[in-house]
Design a protein around this motif. Structure first.
Motif, short mmCIF file in Angstrom:
data_model
loop_
_atom_site.label_atom_id
_atom_site.label_comp_id
_atom_site.label_asym_id
_atom_site.label_seq_id
_atom_site.Cartn_x
_atom_site.Cartn_y
_atom_site.Cartn_z
N GLN A 240 0.82 -1.21 0.00
CA GLN A 240 0.00 0.00 0.00
C GLN A 240 0.85 1.26 0.00
OE1 GLN A 240 -3.05 -0.29 -1.04
NE2 GLN A 240 -4.19 0.39 0.75
N VAL A 319 -10.63 -5.01 2.46
CA VAL A 319 -10.25 -4.05 1.43
C VAL A 319 -11.46 -3.21 1.05
CG1 VAL A 319 -9.35 -3.77 -0.90
CG2 VAL A 319 -8.45 -5.58 0.56
N ALA A 332 -6.71 -0.76 2.93
CA ALA A 332 -6.44 -2.13 3.35
C ALA A 332 -5.71 -2.06 4.68
CB ALA A 332 -5.60 -2.87 2.32
#
Length: 364
Positions: A240, A319, A332
């Motif tokens: 991420q 998610v 997430a």
């Protein structure tokens, strides 16, 4: 340009030991190495056999070590900020504020560390920089800082320029600001040259972080269940942040069985260090040049009108996907990532999303 290595894992998993072994291995291969510690305690210096200072010092062939001192760095950085301000303001506001007066507030350490790494990276003196930071979500937030700041900058500009207040006052404010700022300000954009330069710098930083030939992280774990679970969580969170995870290093543990949970990452198992003998650990280090073969955090296929994000350690219930104009936001765990779509996909709405084999696949 140097490659920057950093190590992530649960506290007590041996991250610092692994980082030192990696630095020694790289130096032994003939690469010019800088080991950067963010630990203010004497512990890292004891492992290295020399007290650390905020100036790089050589401790052997091809190997230098340094500690990031937040107080010293903020004094130097503050002078840089004052110089930047003086470039754009005819009457600088910060000239009577001195770095020696400033205290360290939460979050400032990460910004200071990032700036220090940027400077060492740009110095041209090193082939490998080993960064021994906190090794947790704080390190990942630092890695994603450029992306996050870029989003705030873009969104701030968009909100301000679209506001009725700005449309009302801009005919008055812009000429006045053009008189104060030492730059030409034309058109209706609120950005001006300083913000545009800042956005360009942030974009360049994002490109460096997302390039595994320049910056790569490795997971460090033992066979303790909590350490394994933490490593898996940090793996997904690193994606991420745009940071590629090149492999997993099992410290004082056999990778048999447990290593299957981290497929397709490369696995290395390190023996226990005995006294000051680092050679067995150095010999067991992975080939850091192979990090480019690891799964990329994101891939955009314009021809298929797809965005693929690799989010290991998460399932579809963890998610969340939202879209705002030309950007898609992925949430997430405790991390958010904002994806600015390329021109061929700008304005296109999300038509579908599925979670498959660790990948979030978004269609447009």
């Amino acid at each position: 340009m140097p490659q920057i290595l950093t190590f992530l894992g649960k506290g007590g998993s041996g991250r610092t030991t692994v980082a030192i072994a990696a630095a020694k291995q790289q130096a032994n291969l003939g690469r010019r190495v800088l080991f950067v510690s963010q630990d203010p305690t004497p512990a890292t210096g004891i492992l290295l056999g020399v007290p650390l200072t905020d100036k790089p010092q050589s401790i052997g062939a091809n190997l230098a070590v340094v500690s990031i001192s937040a107080t010293a760095a903020i004094e130097r950085g503050w002078e840089d900020i004052k110089q930047v301000e003086a470039r754009y303001l005819r009457s600088p506001l910060l000239r009577n504020v001195y770095g020696q007066e400033l205290a360290i507030i939460p979050g400032m350490d990460s910004a200071i560390a990032l700036n220090a790494l940027r400077q060492y990276d740009a110095s041209g003196q090193y082939d490998t920089i080993v960064y021994d930071g906190t090794g947790d979500i704080t390190t990942l937030r630092m890695a994603g800082m450029a992306d996050s700041l870029s989003w705030y900058l873009r969104r701030f500009i968009t909100v301000v320029e679209a506001s009725d207040l700005w449309k009302t006052v801009s005919p008055i404010v812009q000429p006045a600001m053009a008189g104060i700022l030492a730059i030409a300000w034309t058109g209706e954009s609120v950005t001006g040259q300083p913000l545009q330069e800042a956005n360009n710098a942030l974009s360049a930083s994002q490109a460096v972080i997302s390039n595994p030939q320049r910056v790569v992280g490795y997971l460090v774990t033992t066979d303790e269940p909590a350490a394994v679970a933490t490593a898996k969580y940090l793996w997904g969170s690193a994606q991420q942040s745009g940071l590629t995870i090149g492999g997993v290093i099992f410290n004082q543990a056999a990778a048999t069985g447990i290593g299957l949970e981290f497929e397709p990452l490369a696995i290395a198992a390190l023996p226990t260090r005995i006294d000051t003998d680092w050679q067995p650990l150095m010999d067991a280090m992975p080939d850091f040049s192979q990090a480019i073969t690891a799964p990329k955090p994101i891939a955009i296929d314009v021809s298929k009108r797809e965005v693929r994000l690799y989010l290991p350690g998460f399932d579809k219930t963890q998610v969340k996907l939202t879209q705002s104009g030309p950007e898609v936001t992925i949430e997430a765990g405790d991390q958010r990532r904002n994806i600015l779509l390329p021109p061929p996909l700008k304005g296109a709405s999300v038509t579908g999303a599925k979670f498959q084999n660790g990948y979030l696949i978004i269609s447009f």
